[in-house]
Design an enzyme around this catalytic site. Structure first.
Site, PDB file in Angstrom:
ATOM      1  N   CYS A 138      -2.896  -4.104  12.160  1.00  0.00           N
ATOM      2  CA  CYS A 138      -2.033  -3.680  10.914  1.00  0.00           C
ATOM      3  C   CYS A 138      -1.078  -5.020  10.733  1.00  0.00           C
ATOM      4  O   CYS A 138      -0.644  -5.032   9.450  1.00  0.00           O
ATOM      5  CB  CYS A 138      -1.475  -2.412  11.403  1.00  0.00           C
ATOM      6  SG  CYS A 138      -2.610  -1.239  11.450  1.00  0.00           S
ATOM      7  N   HIS A 191      -1.384   2.619   3.087  1.00  0.00           N
ATOM      8  CA  HIS A 191      -1.491   1.331   4.057  1.00  0.00           C
ATOM      9  C   HIS A 191      -2.786   0.803   4.224  1.00  0.00           C
ATOM     10  O   HIS A 191      -3.684   0.867   4.940  1.00  0.00           O
ATOM     11  CB  HIS A 191      -1.114   1.969   5.511  1.00  0.00           C
ATOM     12  CG  HIS A 191      -1.265   1.238   6.783  1.00  0.00           C
ATOM     13  ND1 HIS A 191      -0.894  -0.078   6.532  1.00  0.00           N
ATOM     14  CD2 HIS A 191      -1.457   1.284   8.140  1.00  0.00           C
ATOM     15  CE1 HIS A 191      -1.034  -0.979   7.882  1.00  0.00           C
ATOM     16  NE2 HIS A 191      -1.318   0.048   8.522  1.00  0.00           N
ATOM     17  N   CYS A 242       3.754  -1.745  14.082  1.00  0.00           N
ATOM     18  CA  CYS A 242       2.812  -1.522  15.101  1.00  0.00           C
ATOM     19  C   CYS A 242       1.321  -2.114  14.751  1.00  0.00           C
ATOM     20  O   CYS A 242       1.012  -2.063  13.507  1.00  0.00           O
ATOM     21  CB  CYS A 242       2.863   0.055  15.565  1.00  0.00           C
ATOM     22  SG  CYS A 242       2.198   1.135  14.173  1.00  0.00           S
TER      23      CYS A 242
END
Length: 383
Positions: free
Chosen positions: A89, A339, A369
């Site tokens: 990510c 996202h 994260c």
């Protein structure tokens, strides 16, 4: 030490899965933001040293080094190379870090960095990306060293989020209250035009598609939990999304040569690892490490962007860092805005830069994260 400056940053709106960008090629999406940050400045594009993009699940239309494909689709000279980064990510945030490091080392002067992801085409099918039917859903399957160290236990972002909620004693109501506020802040930012300067319209879409005006505490409370016996629901998790973002990172020499106007200085970059089973708590030690290295306290930070992979990630971080909640994701986060995993790091940085400029803040801190129990931290100083 030589400085790394950000002179431009732009993003597409964030599209919902199956939404406005569902029929777009991800390389074209990335090419659009690359062209935007390049064409707004008077310099020879052949002087670009590299295009560095974050992108996960490099299969199909996202395969073949999409950074290179996007650079060519953007019309950049064939002499300009491109490289694709996967730090899960945090891929696009890492892309900007690599760009800054190259500039600070003196080995590059102009780099376009950012990220792209089209999750409408390649959704997350495992803890680490698009697994089955493209291969094993678990990248560690058959890895003796992994099993010797961590055993045969479930490794997933969903389990990690539940573990954080339990360890920090975060109730379902705590998480849903945070999620509802994410939507409220995002909708307020949209209604007040806060995102207009950072979004470059693509396919006629100029507004983020994720925020839900009809959400409510009652609707969130009625959702099913993600795992049996858990407390978290899809309503407190980030949305599956499509998007692209790019930043123009340059050296002091390039600033002088081309007359660029720096908008921010990269004050600090770092990445740290933590427990890969809990996976999503790494932003806590990573931020503590970054602040110490930067010689700053959390009170010195004017705005924070921490990726809302799940509400417990941000809530646990807030509990440990003691930051002012009003300064954290002031215009909503991934729960509301979405996202697009390989893009989000650059989307957050673009939004953070514009928020610093809008409010007159000096320092912005970004963290997120990442799969494998990792976290990047970037601190920008607005100029």
């Amino acid at each position: 030490m030589p400085e790394a400056y950000i002179v431009d940053a732009a993003r597409t709106a964030v599209g919902r899965r199956g939404g406005g960008f569902a029929d777009s090629h991800p390389a074209d999406m990335a090419a659009h933001v690359i062209k935007t940050v390049v064409e707004r400045h008077d310099f020879d594009p052949s002087d670009i040293d590299d295009v560095i993009l974050g992108c996960l699940d490099n299969i199909g239309s996202q395969a073949g080094d999409i950074a290179r494909t996007a650079a060519l689709a953007a019309g950049l000279p064939e002499s300009v190379p491109g490289v694709t980064v996967d730090r899960q990510c945090g891929s696009a945030q890492q892309a900007v870090s690599f760009a800054a490091q190259a500039v600070m080392s003196g080995t590059a002067d102009i780099i376009v960095a950012g990220g792209v992801q089209k999750m409408s085409q390649y959704p997350i099918l495992s803890a680490f990306g698009a697994g089955e039917p493209f291969g094993s859903a678990d990248p560690w399957t058959g890895c003796k060293g992994w099993y010797e160290r961590y055993g045969d236990q479930e490794i997933s972002q969903f389990r990690g989020a539940e573990m954080i909620a339990q360890q920090w004693k975060l109730s379902r109501e705590d998480n849903e209250r945070f999620a509802l506020e994410s939507h409220r802040r995002a909708l307020s930012a949209i209604d007040n035009g806060y995102f207009e300067k950072e979004i470059t319209g693509y396919e006629g879409i100029t507004t983020d598609e994720g925020p839900r005006r009809d959400t409510s505490a009652e609707k969130l409370a009625g959702l099913k939990t993600l795992v049996e016996g858990g407390m978290l629901t899809a309503g407190v998790a980030s949305q599956i999304s499509d998007g692209a973002a790019a930043l123009l990172v340059v050296s002091e020499a390039a600033v002088k040569r081309y007359g660029f106007t720096p908008r921010a200085r990269v004050h600090h970059i770092s990445a740290r690892g933590a427990d890969p089973v809990m996976m999503l708590a790494a932003p806590i030690p990573a931020t503590q490490h970054a602040l110490k290295r930067a010689g700053l306290s959390i009170d010195d930070i004017d705005t924070v962007e921490i990726n809302e992979a799940f509400a417990p990630v941000a809530l646990a971080w807030l509990a440990e860092l003691g930051a002012d909640p009003a300064k954290v994701n002031p215009n909503g986060g991934a729960i509301a805005l979405g996202h697009p995993i390989g893009c989000t790091g650059a989307r957050l940085m673009t939004s953070m830069l514009h928020e610093l400029e809008r409010t007159g803040g000096r320092y912005g801190l970004q963290t997120m994260c990442e799969g494998g129990g990792q976290a990047n931290v970037t601190i920008l100083e607005r100029l």
